[in-house]
Motif scaffolding. Structure first.
Motif, PDB file in Angstrom:
ATOM      1  N   UNK A  26     149.777  -0.150  48.472  1.00 33.49           N
ATOM      2  CA  UNK A  26     149.365  -1.544  48.237  1.00 33.49           C
ATOM      3  C   UNK A  26     149.790  -2.105  46.888  1.00 33.49           C
ATOM      4  N   UNK A  61     149.819  -2.878  42.638  1.00 34.21           N
ATOM      5  CA  UNK A  61     148.840  -3.421  41.688  1.00 34.21           C
ATOM      6  C   UNK A  61     148.590  -4.899  41.998  1.00 34.21           C
ATOM      7  N   UNK A  62     148.115  -5.138  43.204  1.00 31.98           N
ATOM      8  CA  UNK A  62     147.907  -6.496  43.705  1.00 31.98           C
ATOM      9  C   UNK A  62     146.487  -6.573  44.230  1.00 31.98           C
ATOM     10  N   UNK A  63     145.741  -7.566  43.817  1.00 26.88           N
ATOM     11  CA  UNK A  63     144.332  -7.656  44.218  1.00 26.88           C
ATOM     12  C   UNK A  63     144.155  -7.845  45.725  1.00 26.88           C
ATOM     13  N   UNK A  64     144.847  -8.801  46.363  1.00 26.90           N
ATOM     14  CA  UNK A  64     144.601  -8.982  47.809  1.00 26.90           C
ATOM     15  C   UNK A  64     144.964  -7.734  48.621  1.00 26.90           C
ATOM     16  N   UNK A  65     145.991  -7.022  48.194  1.00 27.14           N
ATOM     17  CA  UNK A  65     146.412  -5.840  48.932  1.00 27.14           C
ATOM     18  C   UNK A  65     145.476  -4.671  48.662  1.00 27.14           C
ATOM     19  N   UNK A  98     142.241  -5.104  48.113  1.00 30.91           N
ATOM     20  CA  UNK A  98     141.070  -5.436  48.929  1.00 30.91           C
ATOM     21  C   UNK A  98     141.316  -5.094  50.396  1.00 30.91           C
ATOM     22  N   UNK A 136     142.619 -13.421  43.120  1.00 31.79           N
ATOM     23  CA  UNK A 136     144.054 -13.499  42.846  1.00 31.79           C
ATOM     24  C   UNK A 136     144.395 -14.814  42.142  1.00 31.79           C
TER      25      UNK A 136
END
Lengths: 436, 436
Positions: free
Chosen positions: B106, B108-112, B114, B272
């Motif tokens: 995923x 270092x991405x917040x939506x991914x 989550x 995000x």
């Protein structure tokens, strides 16, 4: 706790309110004390908590206060459904309350609507220890501020050239770990077998081992070949879920490679970001349901799935993947159909969105979905049912099309399978003889 | 349902895993059947649901699979905590499970993140009918991809010129309905009395009756006057919560008028979008907690508030307003302190965020907050406690400063109030003699 004269300002006759000025909400809540007082406090917390200045003769409730327009006790004097109870030893009452809240307070903005309707006010109101936002109705003028789906059901059908049957999506599996080349080959096989829209899993987006740009390039080429080979229009649904500021560029990548549609995990990205993407996007935008369950699954707490579905349509999703029928997804069938209705039922002038209930479906799920939804305006989205088919994804996709042929011909699937080996193998692999 | 040989691939010894490659998670779940099998399925659903192609000899679990690194049964054979139960009549087991999930899936991405950690995989896993994400630990390399707070506690202190005491925020009340001129005048009075940061309510953002631009302009002028009058630095905390694509412009408005800081209802806007704003913003960005309760309040379901707090800090909030102590906010005291720790404890190289527990506080709340938090690195954020003070907001603000003087001098508030009428009036209005 009982109703005070001050609380009276938070009650109104729904018929006497100017309908265009209010958003109409239904909540179920469990409270201690007088339910009317709890409902009045809820309205107060949701809007003008302190409705006049110290020492001034003024009343902001008339224009700015939420108003109780109806309250029904569902269950009296039961013990709390919350474990541990927040108000131990007290009598608990389960109620359904209708509340009108003036949108002058928040405007036609999704984050401000959420704050006003399911923010601190609703979830930290005194006496109320459990609350669920279960229904919503918006006035037409407020709805007109939203674009909603750009394409909707009719637009998707027109672009895909599919007039009268469900749309066959399918999640490429293995969902995580495959190099882009191998991944694209599986999608290609599924296209050849009859899948309309192979798609990325919600967990596969832009990763180092499978960069979005590489997938888009490979799938763009194979998609064209699949169209040429089958004479059918084909999409690949690219999962562009990422940080907000990359969504539009990812969309443009999908468009440049002619993929046809993009997917966004709506609640994980945020519905406001979806609304932003919708303004930019030319392609249909499809929702995946991550974070719906933690908000909606508890029967007496949170936000109803159908309300979240309506909000996704408002944000502009053209199609909405939802937890599907059957025990696998832990969503009651009534909730699935309510979500489908939230996609399709009138909502101002907003276009209908295509409901796509999903969760361990296969060819044999089709008759049941048709019966439960009562329309062909839906998509199905098997994963293993296509890509785990014992004869491979081409046969898996074919099994869906054969199931549809059987339904059209009014022939039970088990009978149709005698002459159709892909469907027969699917039945052997994924189910007993289907109920239909 | 019991453990299969295939499930074994979803177990690992934590010490044997390359720590930098994994995010370490703790969940509590209630399951039916064998808890080890349920935990293995959870890992599978969270990552590579189908971990090899049909007919291929391959195994994506090694690199891409989540792994159970520990499982502890908390409570055996109890009836389900879910009402109605999803698996009626079965024995239910409550467990705590440690899971390591590879972030190669995923990034270092917040939506991914989550999606991978609290999306479909976690909340629609077989056998598990209730699950809560209760703790998280990130590897340093992954954390280094995030900027976190630009200013943090030290930056806020430096900019405000407040070295060693709690920061006094206050929500202007009436929160909704006041014309901008009257609203600004209340904030001005509070500045004169000693408030550091009067603020918009979370429900008041950019509205037709109180446009953000007008509030910013008026408050910018009065803020300067208040600084001149008091010799102290002053901020106004402007609530810029709005659709994602307006956040940066709203921030710039606040900056142009010298307001000092902006507030965003983080989960309503989406974390995000906050990360995007953080990259743009020069001013400190403050979080409000709308939507935290629906995700976190159920003890055995959802996402723990402290995890949501960590995610807010990751997104870049400099200060985080949180449901506060006492019964009013329905947050157990242990949860409030856990949230404060999530703001302040080491998190890679990210700066600490200022915790601001809030909810019906007033001058008398100060000693208790100090005792419970064990630090002066926090903010308090009364509403009525300042703006509902019987002698007006100036006296309300003064009562906070007097409470702080009493604490510093080691004098009980009730005693100090004898010579300090603002504090005395606050005690009469808002509480009995405080406990301290």
């Amino acid at each position: 706790v009982s109703l005070t004269p001050e609380d009276r300002g938070f009650f109104a006759d729904a018929g006497a309110l100017p309908r265009e000025d209010y958003v109409f909400l239904t909540y179920r809540f469990e409270c201690v004390g007088d339910p009317d007082a709890a409902a009045a406090h809820l309205c107060r917390e949701m809007t003008t908590a302190q409705w006049r200045r110290v020492g001034r003769d003024e009343d902001f409730r008339v224009r700015h206060g939420a108003k109780v327009t109806g309250l029904r006790v569902l269950d009296e004097s039961r013990r709390s459904r919350m474990d541990p109870p927040w108000y131990p030893g007290e009598k608990h009452t389960l109620c359904e309350v209708a509340i009108a809240t003036p949108h002058v307070n928040f405007g036609a903005r999704i984050p401000n609507l959420l704050t006003a309707v399911c923010g601190e006010g609703a979830f930290h109101s005194p006496q109320i220890n459990a609350i669920k936002w279960v229904d919503v109705s918006f006035p037409s003028g407020w709805l007109a501020e939203f674009d909603g789906p750009r394409h909707g059901v009719a637009g998707i059908r027109e672009r895909l050239g599919i007039a009268d049957r469900p749309i066959f999506f399918g999640v490429v599996k293995p969902n995580v770990g495959l190099p882009p080349e191998d991944f694209a080959e599986l999608a290609y096989q599924a296209w050849l077998g009859g899948l309309d829209v192979p798609k990325d899993d919600e967990m596969l987006a832009d990763t180092a081992y499978s960069p979005l740009a590489r997938r888009a390039e490979l799938l763009g080429g194979l998609r064209q070949r699949a169209e040429d080979a089958t004479g059918e229009r084909k999409w690949f649904l690219l999962n562009i879920t990422d940080e907000v500021d990359r969504l539009c560029a990812h969309h443009d990548l999908a468009e440049r490679h002619g993929l046809g549609a993009v997917m966004v995990n709506g609640l994980a990205v945020g519905l406001s970001a979806v609304r932003m993407l919708r303004r930019h996007a030319s392609l249909p935008v499809v929702a995946h349901f991550d974070l719906m369950a933690p908000l909606s699954r508890i029967p007496h707490f949170g936000i109803a799935a159908s309300v979240l579905t309506t909000l996704q349509r408002l944000a502009g999703f053209d199609a909405i993947i939802l937890p599907g029928f059957g025990p696998r997804m832990q969503s009651p069938d009534a909730e699935v159909t309510a979500n489908a209705r939230a996609c399709l039922d009138p909502l101002g002038k907003l276009r209908p969105a295509l409901p796509v209930p999903g969760g361990s479906d296969w060819a044999g799920s089709l008759p049941g979905m048709l019966a439960r939804l009562g329309t062909t305006d839906f998509g199905m989205v098997p994963g293993r049912g296509v890509f785990g088919h014992p004869d491979g994804p081409r046969a898996g996709a074919l099994s869906l099309r054969e199931a549809w042929q059987a339904v059209q011909a009014g022939i039970p699937l088990a009978e149709y399978a005698r002459e159709h080996p892909a469907l027969a193998a699917a039945i052997r692999a994924f189910g007993g003889p289907p109920a239909a």
